[in-house]
Write a protein that holds these residues in place. Sequence first.
Motif, PDB file in Angstrom:
ATOM      1  N   CYS A  46       0.829  -1.209   0.000  1.00 29.16           N
ATOM      2  CA  CYS A  46       0.000   0.000   0.000  1.00 29.16           C
ATOM      3  C   CYS A  46       0.857   1.250   0.000  1.00 29.16           C
ATOM      4  CB  CYS A  46      -0.961  -0.014   1.181  1.00 29.16           C
ATOM      5  SG  CYS A  46      -2.289  -1.215   0.984  1.00 29.16           S
ATOM      6  N   GLU A  49       2.193   1.805  -3.534  1.00 30.12           N
ATOM      7  CA  GLU A  49       1.158   2.308  -4.440  1.00 30.12           C
ATOM      8  C   GLU A  49       0.747   3.734  -4.106  1.00 30.12           C
ATOM      9  OE1 GLU A  49       0.067   1.049  -7.239  1.00 30.12           O
ATOM     10  OE2 GLU A  49       1.367  -0.669  -6.942  1.00 30.12           O
ATOM     11  N   SER A  76       6.580   0.574 -13.614  1.00 28.28           N
ATOM     12  CA  SER A  76       6.586  -0.383 -12.512  1.00 28.28           C
ATOM     13  C   SER A  76       6.246  -1.788 -13.001  1.00 28.28           C
ATOM     14  CB  SER A  76       5.564   0.040 -11.449  1.00 28.28           C
ATOM     15  OG  SER A  76       4.249  -0.180 -11.930  1.00 28.28           O
ATOM     16  N   LEU A  91      -0.818   2.537 -16.031  1.00 30.53           N
ATOM     17  CA  LEU A  91      -0.914   2.944 -14.638  1.00 30.53           C
ATOM     18  C   LEU A  91      -0.863   4.459 -14.498  1.00 30.53           C
ATOM     19  CD1 LEU A  91      -0.915   1.832 -11.702  1.00 30.53           C
ATOM     20  CD2 LEU A  91       1.566   1.956 -11.779  1.00 30.53           C
ATOM     21  N   GLN A  96      -3.399   3.734  -9.146  1.00 26.15           N
ATOM     22  CA  GLN A  96      -2.597   3.286  -8.007  1.00 26.15           C
ATOM     23  C   GLN A  96      -3.425   3.337  -6.722  1.00 26.15           C
ATOM     24  OE1 GLN A  96       0.897   5.866  -8.771  1.00 26.15           O
ATOM     25  NE2 GLN A  96       2.055   3.984  -8.423  1.00 26.15           N
ATOM     26  N   TRP A  97      -4.185   4.406  -6.556  1.00 31.07           N
ATOM     27  CA  TRP A  97      -5.048   4.517  -5.374  1.00 31.07           C
ATOM     28  C   TRP A  97      -6.102   3.420  -5.388  1.00 31.07           C
ATOM     29  CZ3 TRP A  97      -5.080   7.638  -1.038  1.00 31.07           C
ATOM     30  CH2 TRP A  97      -4.051   8.556  -0.973  1.00 31.07           C
ATOM     31  N   LEU A  99      -5.854   0.445  -6.836  1.00 30.64           N
ATOM     32  CA  LEU A  99      -5.194  -0.829  -6.530  1.00 30.64           C
ATOM     33  C   LEU A  99      -4.929  -0.959  -5.038  1.00 30.64           C
ATOM     34  CD1 LEU A  99      -2.684  -1.061  -9.506  1.00 30.64           C
ATOM     35  CD2 LEU A  99      -4.732  -2.457  -9.159  1.00 30.64           C
ATOM     36  N   ALA A 100      -4.458   0.106  -4.416  1.00 39.35           N
ATOM     37  CA  ALA A 100      -4.221   0.072  -2.968  1.00 39.35           C
ATOM     38  C   ALA A 100      -5.535  -0.145  -2.220  1.00 39.35           C
ATOM     39  CB  ALA A 100      -3.551   1.367  -2.510  1.00 39.35           C
TER      40      ALA A 100
END
Length: 126
Positions: A46, A49, A76, A91, A96-97, A99-100
Amino acid sequence: MLFRIAADIVLLIHLAFIVFVLLGGVLAVRWRWVPIVHLPAVLWACYVELAGRICPLTPLENGFRVRAGEAGYTESFISHYVLPIIYPAGLNRDLQWLLAGVVMLVNLAIYAWLFHRRRKSPGRDG
């Protein structure tokens, strides 16, 4: 040849880490010690990300690929290998947020289920 094999091994370790981060809490059904290893892995993933960092395994793999005479990649691991399968656009910070958030929600659900399960059967050791 050895550097290519090393790069592929790092790639497999990276993929295994991602799967462990996402679903490793399920292993706590069998082994009670798993959260001691799993929860720090979730926090690390987390952090990577949410902070927009690159996992150290990505440059390690790239270094091996370059030494093997292959082209490394600049993005990445997730954006190079996983996102083309799931999200062809690539990405970005919003993703990213997301995915986290998925990692956190899946793990909260798993640990809530484990907590509920263990409260119902306190005699299990695992």
